[in-house]
Scaffold this motif. Structure first.
Motif, mmCIF file in Angstrom:
data_model
loop_
_atom_site.group_PDB
_atom_site.id
_atom_site.type_symbol
_atom_site.label_atom_id
_atom_site.label_comp_id
_atom_site.label_asym_id
_atom_site.label_seq_id
_atom_site.Cartn_x
_atom_site.Cartn_y
_atom_site.Cartn_z
ATOM 1 N N LEU A 161 -19.887 -102.169 -43.474
ATOM 2 C CA LEU A 161 -20.297 -101.689 -42.161
ATOM 3 C C LEU A 161 -19.482 -102.358 -41.050
ATOM 4 O O LEU A 161 -19.013 -101.693 -40.123
ATOM 5 N N THR A 162 -19.284 -103.653 -41.148
ATOM 6 C CA THR A 162 -18.486 -104.377 -40.156
ATOM 7 C C THR A 162 -17.063 -103.838 -40.120
ATOM 8 O O THR A 162 -16.503 -103.592 -39.042
ATOM 9 N N ASN A 163 -16.471 -103.632 -41.294
ATOM 10 C CA ASN A 163 -15.112 -103.086 -41.364
ATOM 11 C C ASN A 163 -15.047 -101.687 -40.765
ATOM 12 O O ASN A 163 -14.091 -101.342 -40.065
ATOM 13 N N ALA A 164 -16.069 -100.876 -41.031
ATOM 14 C CA ALA A 164 -16.108 -99.516 -40.489
ATOM 15 C C ALA A 164 -16.155 -99.551 -38.967
ATOM 16 O O ALA A 164 -15.440 -98.788 -38.296
ATOM 17 N N GLN A 165 -16.962 -100.430 -38.410
ATOM 18 C CA GLN A 165 -17.066 -100.526 -36.956
ATOM 19 C C GLN A 165 -15.744 -100.985 -36.341
ATOM 20 O O GLN A 165 -15.337 -100.486 -35.296
ATOM 21 N N GLU A 166 -15.068 -101.921 -37.004
ATOM 22 C CA GLU A 166 -13.770 -102.383 -36.516
ATOM 23 C C GLU A 166 -12.735 -101.260 -36.561
ATOM 24 O O GLU A 166 -11.950 -101.084 -35.616
ATOM 25 N N VAL A 167 -12.722 -100.498 -37.650
ATOM 26 C CA VAL A 167 -11.779 -99.383 -37.774
ATOM 27 C C VAL A 167 -12.075 -98.329 -36.710
ATOM 28 O O VAL A 167 -11.153 -97.816 -36.060
ATOM 29 N N LEU A 168 -13.346 -98.011 -36.497
ATOM 30 C CA LEU A 168 -13.698 -97.035 -35.463
ATOM 31 C C LEU A 168 -13.233 -97.503 -34.091
ATOM 32 O O LEU A 168 -12.685 -96.713 -33.316
ATOM 33 N N ASP A 169 -13.452 -98.767 -33.774
ATOM 34 C CA ASP A 169 -13.000 -99.306 -32.485
ATOM 35 C C ASP A 169 -11.494 -99.133 -32.332
ATOM 36 O O ASP A 169 -11.008 -98.721 -31.272
ATOM 37 N N LEU A 170 -10.740 -99.438 -33.391
ATOM 38 C CA LEU A 170 -9.283 -99.305 -33.340
ATOM 39 C C LEU A 170 -8.853 -97.838 -33.198
ATOM 40 O O LEU A 170 -7.917 -97.528 -32.448
ATOM 41 N N LEU A 171 -9.520 -96.942 -33.912
ATOM 42 C CA LEU A 171 -9.192 -95.519 -33.814
ATOM 43 C C LEU A 171 -9.447 -94.991 -32.410
ATOM 44 O O LEU A 171 -8.618 -94.251 -31.854
ATOM 45 N N ILE A 172 -10.580 -95.354 -31.844
ATOM 46 C CA ILE A 172 -10.926 -94.900 -30.495
ATOM 47 C C ILE A 172 -9.932 -95.474 -29.484
ATOM 48 O O ILE A 172 -9.394 -94.750 -28.645
ATOM 49 N N GLU A 173 -9.687 -96.776 -29.570
ATOM 50 C CA GLU A 173 -8.754 -97.440 -28.654
ATOM 51 C C GLU A 173 -7.364 -96.818 -28.734
ATOM 52 O O GLU A 173 -6.741 -96.517 -27.708
ATOM 53 N N SER A 174 -6.882 -96.607 -29.941
ATOM 54 C CA SER A 174 -5.559 -96.027 -30.140
ATOM 55 C C SER A 174 -5.476 -94.613 -29.577
ATOM 56 O O SER A 174 -4.507 -94.249 -28.913
ATOM 57 N N SER A 175 -6.496 -93.810 -29.840
ATOM 58 C CA SER A 175 -6.506 -92.429 -29.333
ATOM 59 C C SER A 175 -6.486 -92.410 -27.811
ATOM 60 O O SER A 175 -5.741 -91.634 -27.199
ATOM 61 N N LEU A 176 -7.296 -93.260 -27.195
ATOM 62 C CA LEU A 176 -7.348 -93.301 -25.735
ATOM 63 C C LEU A 176 -6.027 -93.787 -25.145
ATOM 64 O O LEU A 176 -5.541 -93.225 -24.158
ATOM 65 N N GLU A 177 -5.419 -94.808 -25.745
ATOM 66 C CA GLU A 177 -4.135 -95.325 -25.263
ATOM 67 C C GLU A 177 -3.030 -94.287 -25.365
ATOM 68 O O GLU A 177 -2.125 -94.250 -24.540
#
Length: 74
Positions: A40-56
């Motif tokens: 779950l922790t890894n999933a949340q970290e990956v989601l944060d990175l995906l969202i951040e990358s998409s927005l950037e």
């Protein structure tokens, strides 16, 4: 970062760990963990990175699959 994206966590006998799918981000978007909490922790970290990358990159975010009680009304 709070998000409403789907996180599916399943035990994998083949991999001997919990495998995580993030379906809104495509069929190949996975992570894993030795424990449920780690997965779950890894999933949340990956989601944060995906969202951040998409927005950037100015890319649109996928729409979250949300539960609706109207879908289950009889």
């Amino acid at each position: 970062m709070k998000s409403n994206y789907t996180i599916i966590i399943q035990w994998s006998d083949e991999d001997n760990c919990y495998v995580v799918s993030l379906p809104e981000w495509g069929q190949f978007c996975h992570t894993h963990g030795d424990t449920y909490q780690e997965a779950l922790t890894n999933a949340q970290e990956v989601l944060d990175l995906l969202i951040e990358s998409s927005l950037e990159n100015g890319e649109p975010l996928p729409l979250p699959n949300t539960y609706s009680t109207s879908r289950n009304a009889a």
